[in-house]
Scaffold this motif. Structure first.
Motif, mmCIF file in Angstrom:
data_model
loop_
_atom_site.group_PDB
_atom_site.id
_atom_site.type_symbol
_atom_site.label_atom_id
_atom_site.label_comp_id
_atom_site.label_asym_id
_atom_site.label_seq_id
_atom_site.Cartn_x
_atom_site.Cartn_y
_atom_site.Cartn_z
ATOM 1 N N ILE A 1 -1.854 0.423 7.088
ATOM 2 C CA ILE A 1 -2.407 0.810 5.786
ATOM 3 C C ILE A 1 -1.466 1.796 5.087
ATOM 4 O O ILE A 1 -1.185 1.680 3.883
ATOM 5 N N ALA A 2 -0.942 2.753 5.852
ATOM 6 C CA ALA A 2 -0.044 3.755 5.276
ATOM 7 C C ALA A 2 1.284 3.145 4.847
ATOM 8 O O ALA A 2 1.833 3.491 3.786
ATOM 9 N N LEU A 3 1.805 2.224 5.641
ATOM 10 C CA LEU A 3 3.128 1.662 5.377
ATOM 11 C C LEU A 3 3.104 0.602 4.279
ATOM 12 O O LEU A 3 3.960 0.604 3.381
ATOM 13 N N TYR A 4 2.138 -0.302 4.329
ATOM 14 C CA TYR A 4 2.138 -1.445 3.406
ATOM 15 C C TYR A 4 1.183 -1.288 2.223
ATOM 16 O O TYR A 4 1.261 -2.046 1.262
ATOM 17 N N GLN A 5 0.260 -0.327 2.320
ATOM 18 C CA GLN A 5 -0.728 -0.098 1.264
ATOM 19 C C GLN A 5 -1.351 -1.418 0.796
ATOM 20 O O GLN A 5 -1.287 -1.767 -0.396
ATOM 21 N N PRO A 6 -1.975 -2.159 1.699
ATOM 22 C CA PRO A 6 -2.553 -3.464 1.346
ATOM 23 C C PRO A 6 -3.753 -3.330 0.417
ATOM 24 O O PRO A 6 -4.406 -2.276 0.367
ATOM 25 N N VAL A 7 -4.024 -4.392 -0.322
ATOM 26 C CA VAL A 7 -5.171 -4.418 -1.234
ATOM 27 C C VAL A 7 -5.944 -5.711 -1.015
ATOM 28 O O VAL A 7 -5.508 -6.626 -0.316
ATOM 29 N N THR A 8 -7.110 -5.784 -1.627
ATOM 30 C CA THR A 8 -8.004 -6.962 -1.610
ATOM 31 C C THR A 8 -8.127 -7.588 -0.221
ATOM 32 O O THR A 8 -8.537 -6.932 0.713
#
Length: 224
Positions: free
Chosen positions: A67-74
């Motif tokens: 989550i911190a590295l890629y900052q995914p959404v949806t």
């Protein structure tokens, strides 16, 4: 960057499935050890709980790092959040297996009731299979099948209720069966809670697939 994320997500899914299979097998073994009064296997299960806890910590750590590295959404974010939520439920199922094993350690040659133990054995097999099935639903993104698992959980509720009734009757019929009946009640309670936990995982699978939050256990109440 996308390929790196997909590869990491695949690894996360694999780790989650492996932990789930370990928990399912451990639960099945715990029930059998209880029925066999096998303290050796029970002790092994208690010690194995540490490995399950370590797997949970590793999966949570990897999830937060992604989550911190890629900052995914949806959809991507929902998938990681599903793992985060579901893995903590798997750990609680592992705790139930450990608790059943602990009950086995405490058994002291009590007078046993074959009919009740047969029902506990069959119910334990159903619950362990529920854990395995819900993992398949997770891997296959099968929200429809995940929703249907609540019917299986309802059957487990009926079975554990029947165990409770049989245990009470056994206690009334023979004072020497009171201690064993109490053990049966405790184990049945763990199985009931485990089936409820499986439906919790199913709810997160539905969320992962559809983005909708559903309640599959609206009428859940305490076992006793």
């Amino acid at each position: 960057m996308r390929q790196y994320f997909d590869d990491e997500l695949a690894d996360l899914d694999t780790s989650f499935k492996e932990m789930g299979l370990l928990v399912s097998e451990t639960l099945d073994e715990a029930v059998q050890a209880f029925l066999d009064h096998d303290r050796v296997v029970a002790q092994d299960i208690i010690e194995r709980d540490k490995a399950i806890n370590q797997r949970e910590i590793a999966i949570e750590k990897k999830s937060f790092e992604m989550i911190a590295l890629y900052q995914p959404v949806t959809t991507d974010l929902r998938e990681i959040m599903t793992v985060l939520k579901a893995v903590s439920v798997l750990e609680r199922i592992g705790d139930n297996a450990r608790n059943i094993a602990t009950s086995t350690i405490h058994v002291k040659g009590n007078k046993r009731v074959a009919e009740i133990e047969k029902t506990i054995g069959s119910t334990g097999s159903v619950v362990a299979k529920m854990v395995s099935q819900v993992l398949d639903y997770y891997v296959n993104d099968d929200a429809v099948a995940a929703e249907g698992i609540s019917e299986v959980a309802s059957g487990v509720s009926d079975a554990t209720r029947h165990i409770r009734e049989l245990s009470i009757d056994a206690s009334k019929a023979d004072p020497e069966q009171v201690t064993a009946a109490t053990d049966y009640l405790v184990v049945a309670g763990y199985l009931k809670r485990t089936s409820d936990y499986v439906t919790d995982i199913a709810e997160w699978i539905i969320y992962k697939r559809t983005g909708k939050i559903v309640e599959l256990n609206p009428g859940t109440s305490s076992f006793i």
